[in-house]
Design a protein around this motif. Structure first.
Motif, PDB file in Angstrom:
ATOM      1  N   GLN A 243      66.643  53.974  55.042  1.00 38.00           N
ATOM      2  CA  GLN A 243      67.438  53.197  54.640  1.00 38.00           C
ATOM      3  C   GLN A 243      67.969  52.796  55.108  1.00 38.00           C
ATOM      4  O   GLN A 243      68.186  51.732  54.221  1.00 38.00           O
ATOM      5  CB  GLN A 243      68.885  54.646  54.845  1.00 38.00           C
ATOM      6  N   ALA A 244      67.854  52.286  56.752  1.00 37.34           N
ATOM      7  CA  ALA A 244      68.650  50.397  56.927  1.00 37.34           C
ATOM      8  C   ALA A 244      67.314  49.857  55.888  1.00 37.34           C
ATOM      9  O   ALA A 244      67.201  48.467  55.804  1.00 37.34           O
ATOM     10  CB  ALA A 244      68.038  50.541  58.356  1.00 37.34           C
ATOM     11  N   ALA A 245      65.847  49.853  56.396  1.00 38.77           N
ATOM     12  CA  ALA A 245      64.796  49.138  55.258  1.00 38.77           C
ATOM     13  C   ALA A 245      64.976  48.741  53.836  1.00 38.77           C
ATOM     14  O   ALA A 245      64.669  48.301  54.298  1.00 38.77           O
ATOM     15  CB  ALA A 245      63.828  50.091  56.154  1.00 38.77           C
ATOM     16  N   ALA A 246      65.875  49.882  53.558  1.00 35.37           N
ATOM     17  CA  ALA A 246      65.459  50.181  51.782  1.00 35.37           C
ATOM     18  C   ALA A 246      66.966  49.010  51.617  1.00 35.37           C
ATOM     19  O   ALA A 246      67.306  48.365  50.115  1.00 35.37           O
ATOM     20  CB  ALA A 246      65.951  50.262  51.300  1.00 35.37           C
ATOM     21  N   HIS A 247      68.078  48.054  52.644  1.00 42.01           N
ATOM     22  CA  HIS A 247      68.657  47.954  52.380  1.00 42.01           C
ATOM     23  C   HIS A 247      68.908  46.208  52.284  1.00 42.01           C
ATOM     24  O   HIS A 247      68.572  45.747  53.522  1.00 42.01           O
ATOM     25  CB  HIS A 247      70.561  48.111  52.849  1.00 42.01           C
ATOM     26  N   ARG A 248      68.953  45.073  52.345  1.00 43.34           N
ATOM     27  CA  ARG A 248      69.795  44.218  52.616  1.00 43.34           C
ATOM     28  C   ARG A 248      70.878  43.825  53.704  1.00 43.34           C
ATOM     29  O   ARG A 248      72.078  44.022  52.927  1.00 43.34           O
ATOM     30  CB  ARG A 248      69.831  42.197  51.709  1.00 43.34           C
ATOM     31  N   PHE A 249      70.812  43.381  54.518  1.00 42.13           N
ATOM     32  CA  PHE A 249      72.091  43.185  55.632  1.00 42.13           C
ATOM     33  C   PHE A 249      72.639  41.579  55.224  1.00 42.13           C
ATOM     34  O   PHE A 249      72.161  41.160  55.673  1.00 42.13           O
ATOM     35  CB  PHE A 249      72.632  43.859  56.978  1.00 42.13           C
ATOM     36  N   ASP A 250      74.466  41.262  55.698  1.00 45.26           N
ATOM     37  CA  ASP A 250      74.781  40.552  55.847  1.00 45.26           C
ATOM     38  C   ASP A 250      74.366  39.883  57.553  1.00 45.26           C
ATOM     39  O   ASP A 250      74.071  38.366  57.950  1.00 45.26           O
ATOM     40  CB  ASP A 250      76.143  40.642  56.035  1.00 45.26           C
ATOM     41  N   LEU A 251      73.570  40.413  58.508  1.00 45.53           N
ATOM     42  CA  LEU A 251      73.822  40.293  59.847  1.00 45.53           C
ATOM     43  C   LEU A 251      73.123  41.465  59.995  1.00 45.53           C
ATOM     44  O   LEU A 251      72.830  42.345  60.225  1.00 45.53           O
ATOM     45  CB  LEU A 251      74.721  39.793  60.618  1.00 45.53           C
ATOM     46  N   VAL A 252      71.775  41.114  60.499  1.00 40.85           N
ATOM     47  CA  VAL A 252      70.703  42.205  61.439  1.00 40.85           C
ATOM     48  C   VAL A 252      70.797  41.680  63.021  1.00 40.85           C
ATOM     49  O   VAL A 252      70.385  40.305  63.052  1.00 40.85           O
ATOM     50  CB  VAL A 252      69.766  42.578  61.047  1.00 40.85           C
ATOM     51  N   LEU A 253      71.005  42.433  63.770  1.00 39.16           N
ATOM     52  CA  LEU A 253      71.159  42.215  65.328  1.00 39.16           C
ATOM     53  C   LEU A 253      69.824  42.978  65.915  1.00 39.16           C
ATOM     54  O   LEU A 253      70.176  44.309  65.760  1.00 39.16           O
ATOM     55  CB  LEU A 253      72.443  42.465  66.496  1.00 39.16           C
ATOM     56  N   ALA A 254      69.091  41.801  67.139  1.00 45.56           N
ATOM     57  CA  ALA A 254      68.306  43.242  67.580  1.00 45.56           C
ATOM     58  C   ALA A 254      68.090  42.409  69.169  1.00 45.56           C
ATOM     59  O   ALA A 254      68.157  41.776  69.563  1.00 45.56           O
ATOM     60  CB  ALA A 254      66.954  43.041  67.269  1.00 45.56           C
ATOM     61  N   ALA A 255      67.961  43.562  70.085  1.00 47.31           N
ATOM     62  CA  ALA A 255      67.411  42.688  71.372  1.00 47.31           C
ATOM     63  C   ALA A 255      66.070  43.665  71.668  1.00 47.31           C
ATOM     64  O   ALA A 255      65.812  43.538  73.228  1.00 47.31           O
ATOM     65  CB  ALA A 255      68.467  43.706  72.420  1.00 47.31           C
TER      66      ALA A 255
END
Length: 404
Positions: A85-97
């Motif tokens: 589901q997350a990979a199918a949508h576009r977000f205003d900001l993606v955070l990763a470490a």
């Protein structure tokens, strides 16, 4: 969670029929490991109170995942989206470490490190047996996908890391923001909480020795496992207390039951769980015995006396915090008097901290403001007028049954 069951959350074409707070900017935290998750929770503290922002989490996977990650995210009580589901949508900001699976998420990406510095202590990748080419967290194959630079903002600790990036992946330099280290700033800000942390650990007036280990076969726990029982049993318990901090991947790979069994013979050992508490334990410490891992590096940076129990084959990578620690800290000798080794570590601790700090961060006590500004720029929102502060480390809570 079944892969084909999506969450009825605040995203999707029909989200307007169920949300209570409409029009929020959406932020996705990508959590492939507990280590990355703990760093992202710190980062999220800078914006998640904003009424204009909705934070969500996801645990990426392809055919495998690290054990315990989904349980960790659920324990944060955030909204957890299935990976599909997350990979199918576009977000205003993606955070990763972490660099894992970043090519599969959509939205402006902010990538930060999950340890002390982007030049790791290990010279070669753990995934490449017999490797001969040194790797960093700033290599092209980690930061790009099919010629595209993945992060819109790449948080770095120092200008020296920018130069490493210029050599390893020059096309990513425009994304670089020298922001310092949010974790280190939080530990520095919490120095006044030291006695509270020590009370939580039940140390009293005793000296606290912290045994710190990263993961893999060249770590302290991998190479010197007898150190834990030897030190816990050798130091007089009326004058010393001993705590153990193990990298979350040790727990994930071997399992809590097995790690607990391996440490069961260590008298009075306080075992710090992987989810939280290691920062506070380092602040509470009087002496740290560790290796090339980040926890040891952070301890050195806040002025703790450090003795080295293990190093990767050869020497740590030049330019890393671990290499600076190696240059000043003495190696552990389990056959020599421990208290004399503690005194030797105390003698060099001020110089060690002075050498480590500029390698870990050249924006001391400024990271919260820099990182928050970068996130709001990507969100295309006005930044709050209040000052940004690093989150203080959580209270340490040793695993039950280990504080006899």
């Amino acid at each position: 969670m079944a892969q084909d069951v999506w969450v009825r959350g605040p995203i999707g074409l029909d989200a307007a029929s169920r949300v209570t707070r409409p029009g929020c900017r959406t932020v996705l935290a990508v959590v492939p490991t507990v280590t990355a998750g703990t760093r992202l929770v710190e980062l999220l503290s800078l914006l998640e109170r904003d009424l204009r922002v909705q934070v969500m989490f996801t645990v990426p996977h392809s055919t495998d995942r690290w054990a315990g990650v989904e349980e960790y995210v659920r324990a944060q009580h955030g909204l957890l989206l299935p990976w599909e589901q997350a990979a199918a949508h576009r977000f205003d900001l993606v955070l990763a470490a972490s660099h894992r699976n970043l090519d599969q998420v959509r939205g402006p990406l902010m990538l930060v490190g999950h340890g002390v510095g982007q030049v790791p202590g290990r010279r070669f990748s753990r995934k490449a047996g017999g490797a001969t080419i040194e790797t960093t967290e700033l290599d092209r194959e980690l930061l790009t996908f099919r010629g595209r630079v993945l992060p819109a903002v790449l948080g770095l600790g120092t200008e020296a890391e920018v130069e490493v990036l210029r050599e390893r992946c020059p096309e990513a330099v425009p994304a670089a923001v020298v922001a310092g280290d949010l974790c280190l700033d939080g530990m520095r800000a919490a120095g006044g909480q030291r006695e509270r942390y020590r009370r939580a650990l039940g140390v009293g007036s005793r000296r606290l020795v912290v045994l710190s280990s990263t993961w893999f076969t060249d770590s302290a726990f991998g190479r010197v496992p007898r150190m834990y029982e030897a030190i816990a049993n050798a130091l007089p318990d009326d004058r010393y207390a001993v705590a153990a901090v193990l990298h979350p991947n040790v727990w994930a790979v071997h399992g809590r039951r097995q790690v607990a069994a391996w440490l069961a013979g260590c008298r009075g050992l306080r075992v710090i769980p992987p989810e939280q508490g290691w920062q506070a334990t380092m602040i509470a410490a009087d002496w740290v015995i560790g290796d090339h891992g980040s926890t040891t590096g952070y301890a050195a940076a806040i002025g703790k006396p450090v003795t080295l129990a293990s190093l990767p084959d050869g020497r740590p990578q030049a330019g890393s915090v671990a290499d600076v620690v190696r240059a000043h800290a003495k190696p552990l000798d389990l056959d020599a008097p421990l208290e004399a080794q503690e005194e030797a570590a105390i003698a060099v601790a001020p110089r060690l901290a002075a050498e480590v700090l500029p390698v870990a961060s050249t924006r001391l006590d400024c990271s919260a403001g820099i990182l928050r500004s970068a996130m709001y720029r990507l969100l295309e929102l006005s930044e709050p007028s209040t000052l940004a502060y690093p989150p203080l480390p959580a209270m340490p809570r040793p695993l039950p049954g280990w504080d006899a």
